[in-house]
Design a protein around this motif. Structure first.
Motif, PDB file in Angstrom:
ATOM      1  N   PRO A 171       0.824  -1.228   0.000  1.00  0.00           N
ATOM      2  CA  PRO A 171       0.000   0.000   0.000  1.00  0.00           C
ATOM      3  C   PRO A 171       0.849   1.265   0.000  1.00  0.00           C
ATOM      4  O   PRO A 171       0.437   2.289  -0.560  1.00  0.00           O
ATOM      5  N   SER A 172       2.043   1.212   0.623  1.00  0.00           N
ATOM      6  CA  SER A 172       2.881   2.404   0.657  1.00  0.00           C
ATOM      7  C   SER A 172       3.453   2.747  -0.710  1.00  0.00           C
ATOM      8  O   SER A 172       3.920   3.868  -0.926  1.00  0.00           O
ATOM      9  N   SER A 173       3.418   1.790  -1.646  1.00  0.00           N
ATOM     10  CA  SER A 173       3.969   2.031  -2.982  1.00  0.00           C
ATOM     11  C   SER A 173       2.877   2.261  -4.013  1.00  0.00           C
ATOM     12  O   SER A 173       3.139   2.194  -5.223  1.00  0.00           O
ATOM     13  N   VAL A 174       1.636   2.519  -3.579  1.00  0.00           N
ATOM     14  CA  VAL A 174       0.532   2.630  -4.527  1.00  0.00           C
ATOM     15  C   VAL A 174       0.738   3.805  -5.482  1.00  0.00           C
ATOM     16  O   VAL A 174       0.374   3.733  -6.675  1.00  0.00           O
ATOM     17  N   GLY A 175       1.339   4.889  -5.005  1.00  0.00           N
ATOM     18  CA  GLY A 175       1.563   6.044  -5.885  1.00  0.00           C
ATOM     19  C   GLY A 175       2.535   5.710  -7.003  1.00  0.00           C
ATOM     20  O   GLY A 175       2.283   6.006  -8.181  1.00  0.00           O
ATOM     21  N   GLU A 176       3.671   5.099  -6.652  1.00  0.00           N
ATOM     22  CA  GLU A 176       4.654   4.712  -7.660  1.00  0.00           C
ATOM     23  C   GLU A 176       4.081   3.656  -8.599  1.00  0.00           C
ATOM     24  O   GLU A 176       4.327   3.672  -9.814  1.00  0.00           O
ATOM     25  N   SER A 177       3.316   2.715  -8.072  1.00  0.00           N
ATOM     26  CA  SER A 177       2.714   1.674  -8.920  1.00  0.00           C
ATOM     27  C   SER A 177       1.746   2.284  -9.931  1.00  0.00           C
ATOM     28  O   SER A 177       1.707   1.876 -11.102  1.00  0.00           O
ATOM     29  N   LEU A 178       0.939   3.279  -9.493  1.00  0.00           N
ATOM     30  CA  LEU A 178      -0.003   3.923 -10.407  1.00  0.00           C
ATOM     31  C   LEU A 178       0.741   4.665 -11.518  1.00  0.00           C
ATOM     32  O   LEU A 178       0.346   4.601 -12.696  1.00  0.00           O
ATOM     33  N   CYS A 179       1.842   5.331 -11.176  1.00  0.00           N
ATOM     34  CA  CYS A 179       2.635   6.022 -12.207  1.00  0.00           C
ATOM     35  C   CYS A 179       3.213   5.019 -13.204  1.00  0.00           C
ATOM     36  O   CYS A 179       3.222   5.265 -14.420  1.00  0.00           O
ATOM     37  N   SER A 180       3.699   3.889 -12.693  1.00  0.00           N
ATOM     38  CA  SER A 180       4.272   2.878 -13.584  1.00  0.00           C
ATOM     39  C   SER A 180       3.209   2.318 -14.518  1.00  0.00           C
ATOM     40  O   SER A 180       3.452   2.107 -15.718  1.00  0.00           O
ATOM     41  N   LEU A 181       1.997   2.060 -14.009  1.00  0.00           N
ATOM     42  CA  LEU A 181       0.924   1.512 -14.845  1.00  0.00           C
ATOM     43  C   LEU A 181       0.483   2.527 -15.903  1.00  0.00           C
ATOM     44  O   LEU A 181       0.181   2.152 -17.046  1.00  0.00           O
ATOM     45  N   ARG A 182       0.419   3.790 -15.537  1.00  0.00           N
ATOM     46  CA  ARG A 182       0.043   4.813 -16.523  1.00  0.00           C
ATOM     47  C   ARG A 182       1.088   4.915 -17.627  1.00  0.00           C
ATOM     48  O   ARG A 182       0.762   5.029 -18.812  1.00  0.00           O
ATOM     49  N   PHE A 183       2.373   4.859 -17.241  1.00  0.00           N
ATOM     50  CA  PHE A 183       3.431   4.895 -18.250  1.00  0.00           C
ATOM     51  C   PHE A 183       3.347   3.666 -19.163  1.00  0.00           C
ATOM     52  O   PHE A 183       3.477   3.765 -20.390  1.00  0.00           O
ATOM     53  N   ALA A 184       3.082   2.488 -18.582  1.00  0.00           N
ATOM     54  CA  ALA A 184       2.974   1.271 -19.382  1.00  0.00           C
ATOM     55  C   ALA A 184       1.784   1.347 -20.331  1.00  0.00           C
ATOM     56  O   ALA A 184       1.848   0.841 -21.464  1.00  0.00           O
ATOM     57  N   ALA A 185       0.692   1.960 -19.890  1.00  0.00           N
ATOM     58  CA  ALA A 185      -0.471   2.102 -20.772  1.00  0.00           C
ATOM     59  C   ALA A 185      -0.136   2.972 -21.983  1.00  0.00           C
ATOM     60  O   ALA A 185      -0.580   2.684 -23.113  1.00  0.00           O
ATOM     61  N   ARG A 186       0.625   4.036 -21.786  1.00  0.00           N
ATOM     62  CA  ARG A 186       1.034   4.875 -22.922  1.00  0.00           C
ATOM     63  C   ARG A 186       1.956   4.102 -23.862  1.00  0.00           C
ATOM     64  O   ARG A 186       1.872   4.237 -25.082  1.00  0.00           O
ATOM     65  N   VAL A 187       2.860   3.296 -23.287  1.00  0.00           N
ATOM     66  CA  VAL A 187       3.739   2.479 -24.134  1.00  0.00           C
ATOM     67  C   VAL A 187       2.921   1.495 -24.957  1.00  0.00           C
ATOM     68  O   VAL A 187       3.180   1.272 -26.145  1.00  0.00           O
ATOM     69  N   ASN A 188       1.907   0.921 -24.340  1.00  0.00           N
ATOM     70  CA  ASN A 188       1.085  -0.068 -25.046  1.00  0.00           C
ATOM     71  C   ASN A 188       0.290   0.571 -26.176  1.00  0.00           C
ATOM     72  O   ASN A 188      -0.107  -0.115 -27.128  1.00  0.00           O
ATOM     73  N   ALA A 189       0.063   1.879 -26.097  1.00  0.00           N
ATOM     74  CA  ALA A 189      -0.706   2.562 -27.141  1.00  0.00           C
ATOM     75  C   ALA A 189       0.172   3.063 -28.280  1.00  0.00           C
ATOM     76  O   ALA A 189      -0.353   3.579 -29.273  1.00  0.00           O
ATOM     77  N   CYS A 190       1.494   2.931 -28.166  1.00  0.00           N
ATOM     78  CA  CYS A 190       2.404   3.426 -29.207  1.00  0.00           C
ATOM     79  C   CYS A 190       2.374   2.523 -30.433  1.00  0.00           C
ATOM     80  O   CYS A 190       2.192   1.301 -30.336  1.00  0.00           O
ATOM     81  N   GLU A 191       2.584   3.107 -31.592  1.00  0.00           N
ATOM     82  CA  GLU A 191       2.716   2.379 -32.851  1.00  0.00           C
ATOM     83  C   GLU A 191       4.020   2.805 -33.506  1.00  0.00           C
ATOM     84  O   GLU A 191       4.263   3.989 -33.732  1.00  0.00           O
TER      85      GLU A 191
END
Length: 668
Positions: free
Chosen positions: A628-648
């Protein structure tokens, strides 16, 4: 007693010169000690020959010795001399008076002489008591000897009884031996007799055989010459019976021979059938091999088509399990996994401040997913490197989220090997199987790290570093017109087996920059890049391929407030966050399809330029922590991964050009 001078104590201290009477005439006022010695010897000799001898026996309490007897031993006495009684002293005085006119000596005090003799007497009594003790000890030894003698006599009687018993057993054995010898002689005679009988039986058999042969000859003769003789008929009848028996045996033998011939024919037919079956199986095997080659080609084509349809950059999410050191309550759950058909195995939800954020990726691995299951999902992507494609797989996430475990695994635990060792095992195993199809491969390995925006060669043992961490050599990144990347002066090693690569990985791991922070006990402080270049040629089709496999373990992102970094760790953290921020900028530019993509903002993005914006097949693992203490960093990592997944990015291209003779290694 041999001599008084040898045993007596000095008398000069106890005997003094006395004055003589005026009526007595003295020879001189002083007499020398030599004269006293002679006087003493004379006195003792006289005492021994007279009544003094009797006084010794009375004092000592033993029978007096005869004149010819040897004197008693005085060994062990304190003075080593003979003691005298009062009567002995008186006798000595009388003897002195006899020779007074000759020597003119007197004893001044009889009492002093008596005291001296009393001391001698005490010493002699002490010696007698010691002799008595010696006698008691001797008696004890005699008793002990008698006891030992009695024990020996008893043992001797026992041994005599045993000897007698053994004598009786020996006599019994001799009797038994005699009986056995008699039986042996009887058996020998019987064997000899049986041998004679056997020899006779053999001779009878030989004679009977000879007679049978003779009778057979006579039967043939009598059949031709005499048919009317009764005697000949009887013989012929007998011989005919024997012939009938032999004919029956011959018929049985012919039947067996026919059965054997039939069995041989059947075996031959079965052999022919098996040979035809083997020939047919060989033909089918050749057809299967041809189909396998065609199927492999079709697989490669379909696999590449699927990857193109899914997108060149694929994203996998992996959640590490809770560790014993994690300060997290089991009731607090910030991550969940949707179970709908569309999102099962691909979706993940994260809660922050009561708000749920949902993400979908190509694959989501829950905390209990083993290393083998993770590798199965990327095995076909790794296979593409052997097919001639550029492949890039990198792990991204915050410090302590399990990136290095995903890429390298846990040393010393074969079941927990990471993606890098498993990928190498698959490549070398597949290379071995492709040799049957005529393929031969050459492989080269290099390893580097980007530390504080500086490239370090992890395989160069002679590389020197300055105090601020800058490498002695300045490695330059260059891209050619074909989209290949080269790093100048980088060490490149030819490898032929997984064992060699494992050795190089261990060497690189010891050279890599790691450090301790509040978020991780042993945190990677640099970006690790492992590159395997593959060159293959098919001798049958003259086809050549060239593939590259890049496996990258990025340094973990972390907030300064949580990591507590200071000094060198602070500088490292700032450099790591800057390079990851540059990677994020590149991804955002690619997602927006901007004309300018800032690849040159960091060494990391410039090195990965062909992988992110070229014709490479790229996969990113985003690793997150369930704390739970890392939820902020985890959310940032998931958002960055979502942008990577949308790249072409560009379409992957298979490289089938001729192998370059340039010794430098292409990265992407």
């Amino acid at each position: 007693m041999a001599s008084y001078s040898q045993n007596r104590p000095p008398l000069n201290n106890n005997i003094t010169k006395t004055s003589v009477s005026p009526n007595e005439k003295c020879i001189g006022d002083e007499v020398s000690w030599d004269k006293e010695e002679k006087f003493g010897e004379k006195m003792v000799g006289t005492a021994i020959n007279g009544r003094i001898r009797q006084a010794f026996s009375v004092v000592n309490g033993v029978q007096d010795l005869g004149p010819n007897s040897n004197p008693a031993s005085i060994a062990g006495s304190e003075c080593g001399t003979i003691e005298f009684t009062r009567e002995d002293v008186q006798a000595l005085l009388n003897e002195k008076m006899k020779y007074k006119n000759k020597y003119n000596y007197k004893i001044s005090s009889v009492s002093d002489m008596y005291k001296l003799l009393q001391e001698y007497n005490s010493s002699l009594q002490h010696y007698n008591s010691k002799l008595q003790k010696d006698i008691d000890a001797a008696l004890a030894n005699v008793k002990r000897g008698e006891k030992e003698k009695a024990a020996i006599v008893e043992n001797l009687s026992t041994l005599r009884g045993q000897h007698k018993s053994l004598q009786e057993q020996l006599s019994s054995c001799k009797v038994s031996q005699d009986e056995v010898m008699k039986q042996k002689d009887a058996l020998v005679h019987e064997v000899a007799f049986l041998r004679v009988e056997l020899q006779k039986a053999r001779e009878d058999r030989d004679s009977q055989i000879a007679q049978v042969q003779a009778l057979m000859a006579e039967v043939n003769k009598y059949k031709e010459l005499a048919a009317n003789s009764s005697e000949l008929e009887a013989r012929c009848f007998s011989q005919s019976n024997q012939i009938n028996v032999l004919v029956g045996q011959l018929a049985a033998a012919e039947n067996k021979l026919q059965m054997s011939d039939l069995s041989a024919l059947e075996t031959k037919a079965e052999f022919e059938g098996q040979r035809k079956l083997i020939s047919e199986l060989r033909n089918r095997l050749e057809d299967a091999e041809c189909k396998l080659i065609e199927g492999e080609k079709l697989r490669k084509k379909l696999h590449n088509t699927i990857l193109e349809l899914k997108g060149n950059i694929r994203v996998f999410c992996r959640v590490r399990p809770l560790l014993p050191d994690d300060s997290c309550s089991t009731e607090v759950r910030v991550l969940s996994y949707p179970t709908s058909i569309e999102a099962v195995g691909r979706g993940i939800d994260i809660m922050q401040n009561g708000q749920k954020h949902s993400f979908t990726f190509d694959r989501v691995f829950m905390p209990d997913a083993p290393q083998e299951d993770v590798f199965v999902e990327i095995s076909q992507l790794v296979q593409s490197a052997l097919d001639g494609y550029k492949v890039c797989i990198f792990a991204y996430g915050q410090t302590g989220s399990g990136k290095t475990y995903t890429m390298m695994g846990k040393p010393g635990h074969p079941d927990q090997k990471g993606l890098i060792p498993r990928s190498l095992e698959q490549i070398f195993r597949t290379r071995q199987s492709l040799q049957l199809q005529g393929w031969k491969y050459e492989m080269q390995v290099s390893m580097l790290e980007i530390y504080n925006e500086t490239i370090r060669d992890l395989l160069n043992r002679d590389a020197t570093r300055t105090e601020n961490g800058t490498a002695g050599k300045q490695y330059a990144i260059k891209h050619d017109a074909n989209g290949n990347t080269h790093v100048s002066d980088l060490t490149i090693v030819e490898v032929c087996s997984t064992k060699e690569v494992s050795y190089l990985l261990d060497r690189a791991a010891h050279s890599r920059s790691v450090g301790k922070t509040q978020m991780n006990e042993q945190s990677s402080r640099s970006h690790f890049v492992f590159t395997l270049r593959i060159s293959g040629v098919n001798e049958g089709t003259e086809q050549q391929v060239q593939g590259v496999l890049n496996l990258i373990d990025l340094a973990g992102s972390e907030r300064l407030s949580k990591s507590g970094s200071t000094g060198d760790r602070l500088k490292e953290t700032q450099a790591i966050n800057k390079s990851l921020s540059s990677l994020s900028d590149v991804i955002f530019s690619l997602a927006k399809k901007e004309d300018h993509v800032p690849f040159r903002n960091s060494k990391l993005t410039y090195l990965l330029q062909p992988c992110l914006g070229g014709d490479s097949k790229t996969l990113m693992f985003v690793n997150i922590s369930p704390e739970p203490s890392s939820v902020g960093e985890s959310l940032c990592s998931l958002r960055f991964a979502a942008r990577v997944n949308a790249c072409e990015i560009g379409t992957p291209r298979r490289h089938t050009n001729t192998r370059s003779s340039e010794p430098r290694l292409s990265y992407c």
